[in-house]
Design a protein around this motif. Structure first.
Motif, PDB file in Angstrom:
ATOM      1  N   LYS A 102      -3.404   0.664   4.487  1.00  0.00           N
ATOM      2  CA  LYS A 102      -4.347   2.030   3.859  1.00  0.00           C
ATOM      3  C   LYS A 102      -4.927   2.544   5.340  1.00  0.00           C
ATOM      4  CE  LYS A 102      -7.940   2.814   0.597  1.00  0.00           C
ATOM      5  NZ  LYS A 102      -7.558   3.259  -0.571  1.00  0.00           N
ATOM      6  N   SER A 110       0.809  -1.127   0.287  1.00  0.00           N
ATOM      7  CA  SER A 110       0.372  -0.115  -0.128  1.00  0.00           C
ATOM      8  C   SER A 110       0.741   1.219  -0.077  1.00  0.00           C
ATOM      9  CB  SER A 110      -1.020  -0.157   1.116  1.00  0.00           C
ATOM     10  OG  SER A 110      -1.533   1.121   1.091  1.00  0.00           O
ATOM     11  N   ARG A 127      -3.829  -5.184   2.313  1.00  0.00           N
ATOM     12  CA  ARG A 127      -3.796  -3.674   1.525  1.00  0.00           C
ATOM     13  C   ARG A 127      -4.685  -2.548   2.427  1.00  0.00           C
ATOM     14  NH1 ARG A 127      -4.944  -0.639  -2.917  1.00  0.00           N
ATOM     15  NH2 ARG A 127      -6.270  -2.373  -4.344  1.00  0.00           N
ATOM     16  N   GLN A 128      -5.977  -2.976   1.953  1.00  0.00           N
ATOM     17  CA  GLN A 128      -6.977  -1.946   2.892  1.00  0.00           C
ATOM     18  C   GLN A 128      -7.101  -2.290   4.334  1.00  0.00           C
ATOM     19  OE1 GLN A 128      -8.920  -0.142   1.086  1.00  0.00           O
ATOM     20  NE2 GLN A 128      -8.451  -0.990  -0.824  1.00  0.00           N
ATOM     21  N   HIS A 137      -3.783   6.242   6.638  1.00  0.00           N
ATOM     22  CA  HIS A 137      -4.859   7.523   6.857  1.00  0.00           C
ATOM     23  C   HIS A 137      -5.695   7.987   7.900  1.00  0.00           C
ATOM     24  CE1 HIS A 137      -5.278   7.144   1.760  1.00  0.00           C
ATOM     25  NE2 HIS A 137      -3.764   7.235   2.473  1.00  0.00           N
ATOM     26  N   ASP A 187     -11.799   7.171   0.468  1.00  0.00           N
ATOM     27  CA  ASP A 187     -10.966   8.153   1.655  1.00  0.00           C
ATOM     28  C   ASP A 187     -11.407   9.439   1.591  1.00  0.00           C
ATOM     29  OD1 ASP A 187      -9.080   6.021   2.673  1.00  0.00           O
ATOM     30  OD2 ASP A 187      -8.632   5.995   0.038  1.00  0.00           O
ATOM     31  N   HIS A 231       0.820   6.014   0.112  1.00  0.00           N
ATOM     32  CA  HIS A 231       0.411   6.884   0.521  1.00  0.00           C
ATOM     33  C   HIS A 231       0.883   8.004   0.316  1.00  0.00           C
ATOM     34  CE1 HIS A 231       0.501   3.357   3.511  1.00  0.00           C
ATOM     35  NE2 HIS A 231      -1.148   3.245   3.140  1.00  0.00           N
ATOM     36  N   LYS A 271      -8.829   7.111  -4.317  1.00  0.00           N
ATOM     37  CA  LYS A 271      -8.995   8.037  -3.032  1.00  0.00           C
ATOM     38  C   LYS A 271     -10.525   8.375  -3.043  1.00  0.00           C
ATOM     39  CE  LYS A 271      -4.155   9.002  -1.812  1.00  0.00           C
ATOM     40  NZ  LYS A 271      -3.584   9.434  -1.598  1.00  0.00           N
ATOM     41  N   ASN A 302       5.197   4.291   1.745  1.00  0.00           N
ATOM     42  CA  ASN A 302       4.755   3.077   1.664  1.00  0.00           C
ATOM     43  C   ASN A 302       5.569   2.209   1.934  1.00  0.00           C
ATOM     44  OD1 ASN A 302       3.343   4.947  -0.712  1.00  0.00           O
ATOM     45  ND2 ASN A 302       6.343   5.094  -2.039  1.00  0.00           N
TER      46      ASN A 302
END
Length: 471
Positions: free
Chosen positions: A410, A346, A406-407, A414, A437, A348, A434, A390
């Motif tokens: 993230k 993931s 992965r989710q 976040h 998000d 970011h 995103k 990352n």
């Protein structure tokens, strides 16, 4: 009901209006984005040569309620350039609209079409003994229209600002096909709502940028570049403050680099010459651009001596030639390629207030490593608070083994960004990656206003549907 342009009727209407030459076969590169998280589809690919042709294309799409996806260099990392579901869209690539229309050195202004590659814009400025300071890793293939549509950042934001700050005016085609002739060369123009800044950063959801009036700057008489080992991210922040105290706005670049990025380069790009025999835990790439009689190399040496006395830095490499400068920059610029070759679980693109960065890095590491034996490559534009945070699989494993996490990764990263009052998208945009998000972390009043603006300018919802705002 929206038409599918692949049925041939819509394509024929374009041929009738603009001729056969404007339509092209759809190559694979138009259907994917660099991280290959999204696979798109296209009904018709059009390569216009003028703003009038773009206007006709959009008007035809509006009349037929066909979705339109603008396409620049295809380098965006959040899927804004690929439409993954719904009716196959009209893809409008600006690659044939690449002219530098005019340069005004005494005004420090350059006018470029949206399809101009960023390095070509930089070169045109240099030919006029001026500087266009937008600089980023994809500059050899990204296009200025896409840079503006995503409000791109890069390595010089500290001194010159984002793409938004480098633009005085736009020419654009609105969702009904009308052309907005807004290529202003004025630095003061208080005549109502700022349509320019609505379109910049809108990622093609409010119209298609076809040309831009860009700010140029005097070229620094001399440039100095160095890599400093720093004791910690906190020491790097103190070093940044010290650098700005000593040289003011002459600090153009201040990049934080972690050892993990160098280790990835050793692993997948071993021919890259690294600055230190022993890879330090943290380091910063600093660049000064000075005019007059001041020497950037002397300024960097003075900074190092003061910082060393305060316990902020260890070793340093100060470039003594252009070749050495380029070697230092190669390390920084190839970190994203090293990341790509390793394959992240993931990635970011985040920003937090600069003073919170050390605590964010510490807590982020604790949270991510609580999920498993992940590797973290945290690097980025420390001077403006933008980190690329990352998360990668352990050595010997592939990212596909961790797709199920992965989710979760993230979401936790976040959540932490939001807790620190930061942004889940610092410079890459929202795209399609995103949208959830933005819905989760965005201010409800701002989101409501954004939807109202979208509905007012694009009532049929044809412009890049599914990007930025959830459909």
């Amino acid at each position: 009901m929206k038409l599918n342009p692949a049925d041939g009727n819509f394509a024929q209407s374009i041929r009738t209006a603009l001729g056969d030459d404007i339509l092209h076969p759809v190559e694979e590169r138009y259907l994917e984005e660099p991280r290959r998280r999204f696979a798109g589809h296209v009904g018709v690919l059009a390569l216009p040569k003028s703003v009038e042709q773009v206007s006709t294309l959009v008007r035809l799409a509006s009349d037929a309620s066909v979705p339109v996806v603008p396409y620049g260099g295809g380098t965006g990392l959040v899927g804004g350039q690929v439409m993954t579901d719904g009716p196959a869209p009209l893809l409008v690539s600006l690659e044939r609209m690449s002219a530098i229309r005019a340069v005004y050195p005494t005004e420090n202004i350059l006018i470029a079409e949206a399809g101009a590659i960023l390095t070509d814009v930089q070169a045109a400025a240099e030919e006029a003994d001026r500087l266009f300071p937008l600089a980023l890793a994809a500059q050899g293939s990204c296009r200025i229209g896409g840079n503006l549509a995503t409000n791109a950042g890069g390595v010089n934001v500290l001194r010159y600002g984002n793409a938004r700050d480098l633009c005085l005016g736009l020419e654009a085609v609105l969702p009904n096909g009308e052309i907005w002739h807004g290529l202003s060369r004025l630095r003061k123009d208080n005549t109502g709502y700022d349509l320019r800044n609505l379109l910049i950063g809108a990622e093609g959801t409010l119209g298609i940028i076809t040309a831009a009036s860009l700010k140029l700057y005097p070229r620094p008489a001399e440039t100095g570049t160095a890599m400093f080992q720093v004791a910690s991210p906190d020491a790097a922040i103190k070093l940044l403050a010290l650098a700005r105290d000593q040289v003011g706005e002459g600090v153009s670049t201040f990049e934080l680099i972690h050892k993990q990025g160098l280790q990835f380069l050793s692993e997948v790009l071993p021919d890259i010459r690294q600055p230190f025999d022993v890879q330090p835990e943290w380091m910063v790439l600093i660049e000064f651009g000075l005019s007059g009689s001041a020497s950037p190399s002397d300024a960097l040496m003075a900074l190092f001596e003061t910082a060393e006395a305060r316990g902020l830095v260890g070793d340093a490499v100060i470039a003594q030639s252009e070749a050495q400068r380029l070697e230092l920059w190669a390390v920084r610029e190839l970190i994203p390629e090293g990341n790509r070759l390793i394959g992240s679980v993931s990635s970011h693109d985040i920003s937090v207030p600069i003073s919170h960065i050390p605590e964010f890095i510490l807590r982020g590491s604790e949270i991510v490593r609580g999920l498993g034996d992940f590797r973290i490559n945290c690097f980025g534009h420390l001077g403006d608070g933008n980190l690329h945070y990352n998360v990668f699989p352990p050595q010997g494993h592939s990212r596909s083994e961790y797709d199920a996490q992965r989710q979760t990764v993230k979401r936790l990263v976040h959540d932490l960004v939001h807790e620190f009052g930061g942004s889940i998208s610092a410079e890459h945009g929202i795209g399609r990656l995103k949208t959830d998000d933005l819905s989760r972390y965005g201010d409800p009043v701002k989101l409501s206003a954004m939807r109202s603006i979208k509905a007012a300018l694009d009532p049929k919802g044809i412009m890049n549907p599914g990007a930025v705002l959830k459909a």
